[in-house]
Design a protein around this motif. Structure first.
Motif, short mmCIF file in Angstrom:
data_model
loop_
_atom_site.label_atom_id
_atom_site.label_comp_id
_atom_site.label_asym_id
_atom_site.label_seq_id
_atom_site.Cartn_x
_atom_site.Cartn_y
_atom_site.Cartn_z
N GLY A 127 53.87 47.45 35.83
CA GLY A 127 53.52 46.76 34.66
C GLY A 127 51.89 46.79 34.24
N LEU A 128 51.75 46.18 33.16
CA LEU A 128 50.36 46.17 32.42
C LEU A 128 49.14 45.61 33.53
N SER A 129 49.46 44.50 34.30
CA SER A 129 48.45 44.04 35.30
C SER A 129 48.56 45.11 36.32
N GLY A 130 49.32 45.80 36.69
CA GLY A 130 49.31 46.91 37.93
C GLY A 130 48.40 47.93 37.31
N ILE A 131 48.51 48.30 36.18
CA ILE A 131 47.79 49.19 35.56
C ILE A 131 46.32 48.81 35.56
N CYS A 132 46.06 47.55 35.28
CA CYS A 132 44.52 47.05 35.05
C CYS A 132 43.84 47.04 36.42
N GLU A 133 44.56 47.17 37.34
CA GLU A 133 43.81 47.03 38.58
C GLU A 133 43.18 48.21 38.93
N ILE A 134 43.45 49.28 38.64
CA ILE A 134 42.53 50.64 38.46
C ILE A 134 41.36 50.32 37.74
N LEU A 135 41.32 49.52 36.75
CA LEU A 135 39.98 49.35 35.81
C LEU A 135 39.13 48.40 36.40
N LEU A 136 39.70 47.32 37.12
CA LEU A 136 39.15 46.39 37.77
C LEU A 136 38.32 46.87 38.89
N TYR A 137 38.89 47.75 39.82
CA TYR A 137 38.41 48.64 40.99
C TYR A 137 37.48 49.50 40.30
N GLY B 106 50.01 36.34 38.27
CA GLY B 106 48.83 35.17 38.39
C GLY B 106 47.72 35.93 39.25
N ASN B 107 47.92 36.82 40.18
CA ASN B 107 46.51 37.39 41.02
C ASN B 107 45.94 38.17 40.02
N PHE B 108 46.56 38.93 39.03
CA PHE B 108 45.64 39.70 37.88
C PHE B 108 44.86 38.74 37.23
N TYR B 109 45.23 37.68 36.90
CA TYR B 109 44.62 36.68 36.09
C TYR B 109 43.25 36.05 36.97
N SER C 198 36.93 38.23 40.42
CA SER C 198 37.35 39.56 41.02
C SER C 198 36.65 39.76 42.39
N ASN C 199 35.39 38.95 42.55
CA ASN C 199 34.70 39.48 43.91
C ASN C 199 35.27 38.50 44.95
N ASN C 200 35.95 37.57 44.83
CA ASN C 200 36.66 36.44 45.70
C ASN C 200 38.15 36.82 45.74
N THR C 201 38.65 37.26 44.93
CA THR C 201 40.22 37.53 45.09
C THR C 201 40.53 39.28 45.43
N LEU C 202 41.46 39.24 46.28
CA LEU C 202 41.74 40.55 46.83
C LEU C 202 42.86 40.92 45.96
N ASN C 203 42.60 42.36 45.68
CA ASN C 203 43.52 43.37 45.12
C ASN C 203 44.55 43.67 45.92
N PRO C 204 45.85 43.29 45.54
CA PRO C 204 47.04 43.35 46.60
C PRO C 204 47.45 44.88 46.54
N LEU C 205 47.00 45.76 45.70
CA LEU C 205 47.42 47.13 45.70
C LEU C 205 46.68 48.17 46.68
N ILE C 206 45.38 47.56 47.19
CA ILE C 206 44.71 48.46 48.02
C ILE C 206 43.95 47.79 49.07
N ILE C 207 44.03 48.32 50.34
CA ILE C 207 43.14 47.36 51.54
C ILE C 207 42.08 47.77 51.46
N LEU C 208 41.11 46.77 51.29
CA LEU C 208 39.72 46.81 51.38
C LEU C 208 39.03 45.92 52.37
N PRO C 209 37.84 46.24 52.88
CA PRO C 209 37.18 44.99 53.75
C PRO C 209 36.82 43.97 53.05
N HIS C 210 36.79 42.99 53.72
CA HIS C 210 36.45 41.80 52.69
C HIS C 210 35.39 40.95 53.17
#
Length: 151
Positions: free
Chosen positions: A68-78, A130-133, A139-151
């Motif tokens: 959906g729309l929030s998932g598509i936005c994750e590429i933009l936030l990253y 909710g995670n998208f919001y 964005s610096n303190n909330t993990l993107n659940p679609l990609i594993i990144l070091p925290h």
């Protein structure tokens, strides 16, 4: 015939874009940057089409992370985090505002990635929305659940 591209984060341009941005971030190889920008461009076009007033698409019936729309936005936030282009963040924020205007203060339930209403699920439901919001605000303190990144 012109090729078509999938818009889903789970198996389309946004998901591929996340992997290419990560590859560029790690390797600094311009071929990954080129792939990233193509995925970002495709994702932006899909978002713009789906929030326009005269769309005939089904995606606005889905705000989920999976496709959906929030998932598509994750590429933009990253992309904003790695490429430092504020245009990406602003578009994601506009999608967030679109959701608030259309669903938060109305009798319409949030459109999840399942037929028949809301679900509390992460990938297809309210937890992911909710995670998208949260990512829009922190964005610096909330993990993107679609990609594993070091925290």
């Amino acid at each position: 015939m012109e090729p078509t591209y999938s818009y889903a984060g789970c198996h389309g341009a946004p998901g591929i874009g996340l992997s290419r941005i990560r590859a560029y971030d790690l390797l600094k190889d311009d071929k990954y940057l080129k792939d990233s920008k193509l995925s970002i461009y495709t994702s932006i076009k899909i978002l713009e089409q789906n929030i326009s007033k005269n769309n005939n698409s089904n995606i606005t019936n889905d705000f989920s992370l999976c496709h959906g729309l929030s998932g598509i936005c994750e590429i933009l936030l990253y992309a904003y985090q790695i490429l430092k282009d504020n245009t990406y963040r602003l578009l994601a924020e506009n999608i967030g505002l679109y959701g608030i205007e259309n669903y938060l203060n109305s009798d319409i339930s949030w459109p999840c990635g399942i037929k028949g209403g809301e679900t509390p699920a992460l990938m297809l439901g309210l937890a992911g929305i909710g995670n998208f919001y949260l990512r829009l605000v922190e964005s610096n303190n909330t993990l993107n659940p679609l990609i594993i990144l070091p925290h």
